[in-house]
Design a protein around this motif. Sequence first.
Motif, PDB file in Angstrom:
ATOM      1  N   GLU A  90      17.017  54.795  80.890  1.00  0.00           N
ATOM      2  CA  GLU A  90      17.751  54.628  79.214  1.00  0.00           C
ATOM      3  C   GLU A  90      17.655  53.266  78.749  1.00  0.00           C
ATOM      4  O   GLU A  90      17.729  52.172  79.587  1.00  0.00           O
ATOM      5  CB  GLU A  90      19.282  55.097  79.803  1.00  0.00           C
ATOM      6  CG  GLU A  90      19.733  55.672  78.474  1.00  0.00           C
ATOM      7  CD  GLU A  90      21.150  56.271  77.897  1.00  0.00           C
ATOM      8  OE1 GLU A  90      21.874  55.394  77.537  1.00  0.00           O
ATOM      9  OE2 GLU A  90      21.240  56.803  79.303  1.00  0.00           O
ATOM     10  N   THR A  91      17.160  53.368  77.497  1.00  0.00           N
ATOM     11  CA  THR A  91      16.981  52.499  77.019  1.00  0.00           C
ATOM     12  C   THR A  91      17.798  52.073  76.031  1.00  0.00           C
ATOM     13  O   THR A  91      18.202  53.010  75.684  1.00  0.00           O
ATOM     14  CB  THR A  91      15.708  51.631  76.463  1.00  0.00           C
ATOM     15  OG1 THR A  91      15.768  52.964  75.285  1.00  0.00           O
ATOM     16  CG2 THR A  91      14.288  52.246  76.759  1.00  0.00           C
ATOM     17  N   ASP A 132      14.958  49.208  69.872  1.00  0.00           N
ATOM     18  CA  ASP A 132      14.710  49.311  71.571  1.00  0.00           C
ATOM     19  C   ASP A 132      14.471  47.744  72.318  1.00  0.00           C
ATOM     20  O   ASP A 132      14.258  47.228  71.757  1.00  0.00           O
ATOM     21  CB  ASP A 132      13.613  50.607  72.880  1.00  0.00           C
ATOM     22  CG  ASP A 132      14.102  51.815  72.181  1.00  0.00           C
ATOM     23  OD1 ASP A 132      14.880  52.658  71.397  1.00  0.00           O
ATOM     24  OD2 ASP A 132      12.840  52.337  71.925  1.00  0.00           O
TER      25      ASP A 132
END
Length: 112
Positions: free
Chosen positions: A3-4, A20
């Motif tokens: 997961e970013t 991100d």
Amino acid sequence: MAETETIYVLGEGGGVHAMDVPLPEPIQDRLTRGLLRRVNKDGSPYQGTATGEDTRAGAKDGDDPAHPPSPDGRPAQSAPKSEWIGYVVRLGKLSAEDAANYTKADLIDLAS
């Protein structure tokens, strides 16, 4: 898939952009120089978290002993000129382009 983390950045034109982490190098450079500012999703000022979250990937408050964090956001005297440029820009004293023409010592005096 990992997961970013997503942060929100206020651009030069006033738009809020989801980014991100880790940030692309040019974006991180503009954020450091004060041309961009981290904000909440709604555009309100970002206050950080209790863990000392920073826009640099994996960075936490106090990670760099050469440049310890200041409660008011003022860079350490030994911080690089780019951090002083960002600080003076955030104070609204100069644009990033103008601040780049000053010496680090001049920027420190200007921020006082």
